[in-house]
Design an enzyme around this catalytic site. Structure first.
Site, PDB file in Angstrom:
ATOM      1  N   GLY A 101      26.793  -1.868  36.299  1.00 38.14           N
ATOM      2  CA  GLY A 101      26.690  -2.852  34.984  1.00 38.14           C
ATOM      3  C   GLY A 101      25.719  -3.994  35.416  1.00 38.14           C
ATOM      4  O   GLY A 101      25.780  -4.945  34.667  1.00 38.14           O
TER       5      GLY A 101
ATOM      6  N   GLY B   3      22.107  -4.058  35.618  1.00 37.43           N
ATOM      7  CA  GLY B   3      21.158  -3.775  34.900  1.00 37.43           C
ATOM      8  C   GLY B   3      20.104  -2.927  35.876  1.00 37.43           C
ATOM      9  O   GLY B   3      18.744  -2.894  35.642  1.00 37.43           O
ATOM     10  N   LYS B   4      20.574  -2.000  36.606  1.00 34.91           N
ATOM     11  CA  LYS B   4      19.810  -0.927  37.243  1.00 34.91           C
ATOM     12  C   LYS B   4      18.782  -0.305  36.469  1.00 34.91           C
ATOM     13  O   LYS B   4      17.724  -0.281  36.771  1.00 34.91           O
ATOM     14  CB  LYS B   4      20.617  -0.030  38.228  1.00 34.91           C
ATOM     15  CG  LYS B   4      21.502  -0.901  39.205  1.00 34.91           C
ATOM     16  CD  LYS B   4      21.913   0.136  40.255  1.00 34.91           C
ATOM     17  CE  LYS B   4      22.838   1.242  39.583  1.00 34.91           C
ATOM     18  NZ  LYS B   4      24.134   0.267  38.942  1.00 34.91           N
ATOM     19  N   THR B   5      19.432   0.406  35.528  1.00 34.73           N
ATOM     20  CA  THR B   5      18.691   1.106  34.582  1.00 34.73           C
ATOM     21  C   THR B   5      17.566   0.304  33.742  1.00 34.73           C
ATOM     22  O   THR B   5      16.313   0.782  33.597  1.00 34.73           O
ATOM     23  CB  THR B   5      19.499   1.690  33.440  1.00 34.73           C
ATOM     24  OG1 THR B   5      20.516   2.751  34.097  1.00 34.73           O
ATOM     25  CG2 THR B   5      18.621   2.654  32.425  1.00 34.73           C
ATOM     26  N   SER B   6      17.876  -0.824  33.347  1.00 38.71           N
ATOM     27  CA  SER B   6      16.862  -1.682  32.778  1.00 38.71           C
ATOM     28  C   SER B   6      15.770  -2.076  33.700  1.00 38.71           C
ATOM     29  O   SER B   6      14.595  -2.303  33.003  1.00 38.71           O
ATOM     30  CB  SER B   6      17.533  -3.039  32.402  1.00 38.71           C
ATOM     31  OG  SER B   6      18.602  -2.885  31.342  1.00 38.71           O
TER      32      SER B   6
ATOM     33  N   ASP C 167      22.221   9.493  38.274  1.00 38.69           N
ATOM     34  CA  ASP C 167      23.407   8.844  37.805  1.00 38.69           C
ATOM     35  C   ASP C 167      24.134   9.952  36.793  1.00 38.69           C
ATOM     36  O   ASP C 167      23.582  10.389  35.891  1.00 38.69           O
ATOM     37  CB  ASP C 167      23.455   7.500  37.075  1.00 38.69           C
ATOM     38  CG  ASP C 167      24.852   7.098  36.713  1.00 38.69           C
ATOM     39  OD1 ASP C 167      25.731   7.612  37.007  1.00 38.69           O
ATOM     40  OD2 ASP C 167      24.750   5.645  36.689  1.00 38.69           O
TER      41      ASP C 167
ATOM     42  N   THR D   4      24.459   0.370  25.461  1.00 34.53           N
ATOM     43  CA  THR D   4      24.744   1.261  26.619  1.00 34.53           C
ATOM     44  C   THR D   4      26.256   1.228  26.643  1.00 34.53           C
ATOM     45  O   THR D   4      26.526   2.435  26.756  1.00 34.53           O
ATOM     46  CB  THR D   4      24.003   0.831  27.855  1.00 34.53           C
ATOM     47  OG1 THR D   4      22.399   0.806  27.382  1.00 34.53           O
ATOM     48  CG2 THR D   4      24.184   1.907  28.722  1.00 34.53           C
TER      49      THR D   4
END
Length: 593
Positions: free
Chosen positions: A18, A20-23, A45, A507
């Site tokens: 949560g 913000g790794k993906t962002s 992931d 998300t």
């Protein structure tokens, strides 16, 4: 982004769920591609949401992202990778060996270890075999939450070490012949991870004490693995624009206090600070705006029309949810959802509320990255007990039990083979799973509130119930009663209540929707949704917060009209919800209106 000044070929993004790794991974990949670099963005992931962020349907093969020249992306899907791996191992023997022998081989490749090694096989190929990614200048890895990432990063050593030391030629994966040829790639993967000229590990965190501590622990553990080239991204920092807004002031103060108390190890790292965005980070345009703090025209409205906020009025009061849970007097309550949505906090708040109603409650977690005791600030409450399923402890206890039971009476060679088998990396998965089943069984005598691991890991854990019998019987020929009764207990709506926890953002809501679908396929019906850390019930003036408040509305409406049978909205708290009093505030009537 300092790490983009001289970017290495491999860029890893890791951190607590949560943050913000993906962002950050997506924004980095887009910026590199916009510079004309050929980029492959990969998610390892099992709960990946790259498809939604990038607006393209992905698979386990590189797919071009239409909106960005030079950018391709892919998901390493563990289950699909396992199916393909299994077929590679078994397929050549289908018309050669008798059907019974082929079925036996398929059984050998049906356990949780196969999923783990198959996903890693793909990961190792991308990182350790440069020929597999020769068409790209950079590989950007959007990795899973901290606990899973660390396990993934240690697998090169774990699996290659296991194969080096194994003398029997077999393992929990069946014959090792199919793995031995991969050793060169595995060793190359280890070298790539530790080579600072090729790999950068980007730790993503938020300006919150718990996530900064988690990032510091991750940093230390990565150094122990030989990963020295690290960078730090602090995502979501906030500075109040409107000093008359108490919510904005509290948010700014909490941010400053967390950063001032940053662990010294993190403070030494090269740092990139990303301000809190006033909009959702979904879509290429939003990713290109990452780091800007001004709301666009649509988000700059100062109020939300009354009819658009009707979903808030439909929310179930938090105290009413506790009343419903309390009526059954015993059983299991699971908090489930995407990493970082506040499952630990909600689980602790529910446990406190039930204990204050005079009920016997045990609070525990299967998430290796969760810290329920810290959430309670080490305070005690009559009727409430706390524990954590520690992977190292339960694995050692499981090993000793198997050696004591299945190993009893074996000759020296047989015992050596059993000990060798128990050194395989999947033994931990079996041990943790059994501890989870034991914890669920405790619900017969009182309430057990389980803060579970992030979505993908949780579903894999639950799914493994069906394969667990095969896995355990291979070592012990016994299946504990708690495991035999696990699925019936989880499917019994009078015994198990699942709370799907989410944030009012794209998300987390869509991840929760997929979780609900997976649960229903397993014949487990969620009891309620909990929308955590919402600004919508609050009066805010700061334009950044107004923008974020507006961004919540369509997702709240989606939860109430499409997904949840009943839902609670928990507002963002002026004071951190830590300790008995802070947790009590979450379930007070005023918390959900």
């Amino acid at each position: 982004m300092h790490y983009l000044e001289s970017p290495t070929r491999n860029l890893f993004f890791t951190g607590k769920g949560g943050v913000g790794k993906t962002s950050m991974a997506c924004a980095t990949a887009v910026r590199l591609a916009d510079r004309g670099r050929r980029v492959l963005l990969v998610s390892t992931d099992p709960a990946s949401n790259l498809d939604e962020v990038l607006g393209v349907t992905l698979s386990n093969k590189p797919t071009s992202v239409p909106a960005v020249d030079n950018l391709s992306a892919m998901n390493i899907d563990p289950e699909q990778a396992a199916a393909e791996y299994r077929e590679r191992m078994v397929g050549p023997y289908r018309d050669v060996l008798p059907e019974a022998a082929v079925q036996s081989m398929e059984e050998q490749f049906s356990g949780s270890c196969t999923v783990e090694i198959a996903a890693f096989d793909e990961f190792a190929r991308l990182l350790g075999d440069e020929n597999a990614t020769a068409d790209f200048d950079h590989i950007v890895f959007d990795t899973a939450p901290t606990g899973h990432t660390l396990r993934l990063l240690t697998l090169p050593s774990a699996w290659s070490g296991f194969m080096d030391e194994n003398t029997s030629g077999t393992s929990c994966l069946g014959p090792l012949a199919g793995l031995q040829k991969q050793q060169a790639i595995y060793h190359s993967t280890v070298e790539s991870l530790g080579d600072s000229s090729r790999t950068t590990l980007v730790l993503v965190t938020r300006p919150e004490a718990s996530t900064l501590r988690e990032a510091d622990r991750t940093s230390d553990e990565l150094r122990e693995l030989g990963v020295e080239n690290q960078a730090l991204v602090i995502n979501g920092t906030f500075e109040a624009r409107d000093k008359s807004d108490p919510i904005a002031n509290a948010m700014e103060q909490r941010c400053k206090e967390a950063l001032m108390a940053m662990p010294s190890g993190l403070a030494q790292l090269q740092r990139t600070v990303v301000p809190l965005a006033p909009h959702g980070l979904v879509g290429i345009d939003a990713l290109r705006l990452l780091g800007r703090t001004e709301p666009n025209g649509e988000m700059a409205r100062n109020e939300i029309a009354g009819e658009e906020r009707v979903s808030i009025l439909e929310a179930l009061p938090a105290s009413a949810l506790i009343d419903q849970l309390a009526t059954q007097q015993h059983g299991v309550i699971l908090t489930m959802g995407k990493g970082g949505v506040g499952k630990t906090t909600i689980a602790a708040a529910v446990a406190v509320a039930l204990a204050e109603r005079g009920l016997k409650v045990h609070l525990s977690t299967t998430d290796p990255a969760a810290h329920v005791s810290a959430t309670l600030a080490a305070e005690e409450l009559s009727g409430l007990t706390i524990s954590r399923i520690d992977p190292a402890e339960v694995t050692e206890a499981y090993r000793q039990e198997v050696l004591r039971t299945a190993g009893d009476g074996l000759d020296e060679q047989g015992r050596a083979l059993l000990e060798e088998d128990l050194r395989s990396p999947c033994t931990e998965e079996i041990a943790v799973f059994r501890a989870f089943a034991d914890a669920v069984a405790e619900g017969e005598d009182g309430f057990v509130v389980l803060d579970t691991a992030p979505t993908g890991h949780t579903i894999l854990l639950l799914d493994s119930a069906l394969a667990y019998h095969r896995e355990v019987s291979r070592q012990t020929n016994e299946v504990p009663e708690s495991v035999r009764e696990l699925l019936p207990r989880l499917r019994d709506s009078d015994f198990t209540r699942v709370l799907v926890v989410t944030l009012p953002e794209s998300t987390p809501v869509h991840e929760a929707q997929r979780l609900q679908q997976d649960l229903r396929r397993a014949e487990i019906e969620p009891f309620a949704w909990v929308v955590n850390q919402s600004l919508s019930p609050l009066v805010v003036k700061d334009r950044i917060l107004v923008g974020r408040q507006q961004n919540e509305e369509p997702y709240l409406r989606e939860v109430f009209t499409q997904h949840a049978k009943q839902a609670v909205i928990i507002p963002w708290q002026l004071d951190p919800p830590i300790g008995i009093e802070g947790l009590r505030e979450l379930t007070a009537d005023k918390a959900s209106c």
